[in-house]
Design a protein around this motif. Structure first.
Motif, PDB file in Angstrom:
ATOM      1  N   ARG A 250       0.859  -1.178   0.000  1.00  0.00           N
ATOM      2  CA  ARG A 250       0.000   0.000   0.000  1.00  0.00           C
ATOM      3  C   ARG A 250       0.898   1.231   0.000  1.00  0.00           C
ATOM      4  O   ARG A 250       2.100   1.145   0.250  1.00  0.00           O
ATOM      5  CB  ARG A 250      -0.927  -0.037   1.203  1.00  0.00           C
ATOM      6  N   PHE A 251       0.305   2.389  -0.280  1.00  0.00           N
ATOM      7  CA  PHE A 251       1.069   3.627  -0.403  1.00  0.00           C
ATOM      8  C   PHE A 251       1.902   3.900   0.846  1.00  0.00           C
ATOM      9  O   PHE A 251       3.098   4.182   0.766  1.00  0.00           O
ATOM     10  CB  PHE A 251       0.110   4.799  -0.675  1.00  0.00           C
ATOM     11  N   GLY A 252       1.294   3.815   2.011  1.00  0.00           N
ATOM     12  CA  GLY A 252       1.993   4.095   3.265  1.00  0.00           C
ATOM     13  C   GLY A 252       3.143   3.136   3.518  1.00  0.00           C
ATOM     14  O   GLY A 252       4.190   3.526   4.049  1.00  0.00           O
ATOM     15  N   GLU A 253       2.948   1.868   3.136  1.00  0.00           N
ATOM     16  CA  GLU A 253       4.020   0.878   3.298  1.00  0.00           C
ATOM     17  C   GLU A 253       5.204   1.230   2.408  1.00  0.00           C
ATOM     18  O   GLU A 253       6.358   1.131   2.828  1.00  0.00           O
ATOM     19  CB  GLU A 253       3.502  -0.522   2.954  1.00  0.00           C
ATOM     20  N   LEU A 254       4.903   1.639   1.176  1.00  0.00           N
ATOM     21  CA  LEU A 254       5.972   2.048   0.256  1.00  0.00           C
ATOM     22  C   LEU A 254       6.721   3.258   0.792  1.00  0.00           C
ATOM     23  O   LEU A 254       7.952   3.309   0.746  1.00  0.00           O
ATOM     24  CB  LEU A 254       5.395   2.380  -1.121  1.00  0.00           C
TER      25      LEU A 254
ATOM     26  N   TYR B 140      -9.348  -1.600  -4.135  1.00  0.00           N
ATOM     27  CA  TYR B 140     -10.285  -2.569  -3.572  1.00  0.00           C
ATOM     28  C   TYR B 140     -11.485  -1.840  -2.989  1.00  0.00           C
ATOM     29  O   TYR B 140     -11.344  -0.797  -2.355  1.00  0.00           O
ATOM     30  CB  TYR B 140      -9.597  -3.409  -2.487  1.00  0.00           C
ATOM     31  N   ASP B 141     -12.651  -2.403  -3.207  1.00  0.00           N
ATOM     32  CA  ASP B 141     -13.910  -1.799  -2.755  1.00  0.00           C
ATOM     33  C   ASP B 141     -14.130  -2.131  -1.283  1.00  0.00           C
ATOM     34  O   ASP B 141     -14.965  -2.962  -0.927  1.00  0.00           O
ATOM     35  CB  ASP B 141     -15.060  -2.321  -3.627  1.00  0.00           C
ATOM     36  N   THR B 142     -13.376  -1.482  -0.437  1.00  0.00           N
ATOM     37  CA  THR B 142     -13.505  -1.666   1.005  1.00  0.00           C
ATOM     38  C   THR B 142     -13.833  -0.316   1.622  1.00  0.00           C
ATOM     39  O   THR B 142     -13.783   0.711   0.964  1.00  0.00           O
ATOM     40  CB  THR B 142     -12.185  -2.202   1.605  1.00  0.00           C
ATOM     41  N   MET B 143     -14.136  -0.320   2.901  1.00  0.00           N
ATOM     42  CA  MET B 143     -14.377   0.936   3.622  1.00  0.00           C
ATOM     43  C   MET B 143     -13.333   1.064   4.698  1.00  0.00           C
ATOM     44  O   MET B 143     -13.334   0.254   5.619  1.00  0.00           O
ATOM     45  CB  MET B 143     -15.775   0.951   4.228  1.00  0.00           C
ATOM     46  N   PRO B 144     -12.424   2.001   4.659  1.00  0.00           N
ATOM     47  CA  PRO B 144     -12.191   2.903   3.539  1.00  0.00           C
ATOM     48  C   PRO B 144     -11.563   2.160   2.356  1.00  0.00           C
ATOM     49  O   PRO B 144     -11.087   1.035   2.502  1.00  0.00           O
ATOM     50  CB  PRO B 144     -11.216   3.933   4.121  1.00  0.00           C
ATOM     51  N   VAL B 145     -11.538   2.826   1.220  1.00  0.00           N
ATOM     52  CA  VAL B 145     -10.990   2.225   0.000  1.00  0.00           C
ATOM     53  C   VAL B 145      -9.524   1.851   0.229  1.00  0.00           C
ATOM     54  O   VAL B 145      -8.761   2.601   0.822  1.00  0.00           O
ATOM     55  CB  VAL B 145     -11.119   3.207  -1.190  1.00  0.00           C
ATOM     56  N   THR B 146      -9.153   0.676  -0.221  1.00  0.00           N
ATOM     57  CA  THR B 146      -7.768   0.205  -0.115  1.00  0.00           C
ATOM     58  C   THR B 146      -7.143   0.235  -1.502  1.00  0.00           C
ATOM     59  O   THR B 146      -7.753  -0.228  -2.466  1.00  0.00           O
ATOM     60  CB  THR B 146      -7.727  -1.243   0.426  1.00  0.00           C
ATOM     61  N   VAL B 147      -5.937   0.796  -1.598  1.00  0.00           N
ATOM     62  CA  VAL B 147      -5.204   0.837  -2.865  1.00  0.00           C
ATOM     63  C   VAL B 147      -3.888   0.095  -2.652  1.00  0.00           C
ATOM     64  O   VAL B 147      -3.178   0.328  -1.676  1.00  0.00           O
ATOM     65  CB  VAL B 147      -4.926   2.286  -3.317  1.00  0.00           C
TER      66      VAL B 147
END
Length: 117
Positions: A43-47, A77-84
């Motif tokens: 995910r963005f934060g992990e990167l 991904y269609d999650t709450m919140p959205v996961t990218v």
């Protein structure tokens, strides 16, 4: 055709594709992003945590460039919140040998330079 003309064509035949590759991979951050994603989807934060010194703005820009060049895939991904999540494409993984050769050269170069210190 003269030897000098053949040599020029051969030289250009090497320079042009290398310049194309450098244009796609240039900059301080693209290869570190590719390397980080080579160890798995992130995910963005992990990167951002994986690559010290990169700003969120720069990471976002470089990910867009890598995606545009089909080296990185962005999955929402269609999650709450959205996961990218970001991953290397098969095309991006085709750089594995190049990255490994750069790593080997870098290790060798560091040893050579540090020897003179």
């Amino acid at each position: 055709m003269k030897k000098q003309e053949r040599d020029h064509e051969q030289c250009q035949g090497m320079i042009v594709p290398v310049r194309d590759a450098i244009d796609v991979l240039s900059g301080k951050w693209k290869l570190p992003i590719i390397i980080a994603l080579g160890f798995g989807n992130k995910r963005f934060g992990e990167l951002a945590k994986e690559i010290p010194g990169i700003t969120d703005r720069m990471l976002s820009k470089e990910l867009r460039d890598l995606e545009m060049n089909q080296l990185v895939k962005r999955t929402v991904y269609d999650t709450m919140p959205v996961t990218v999540e970001y991953s290397l494409t098969d095309y991006g993984s085709s750089l594995d040998k190049v990255v490994d050769e750069l790593r080997k050269w870098g290790v060798q170069h560091r040893k050579r330079i540090m020897k003179g210190v």
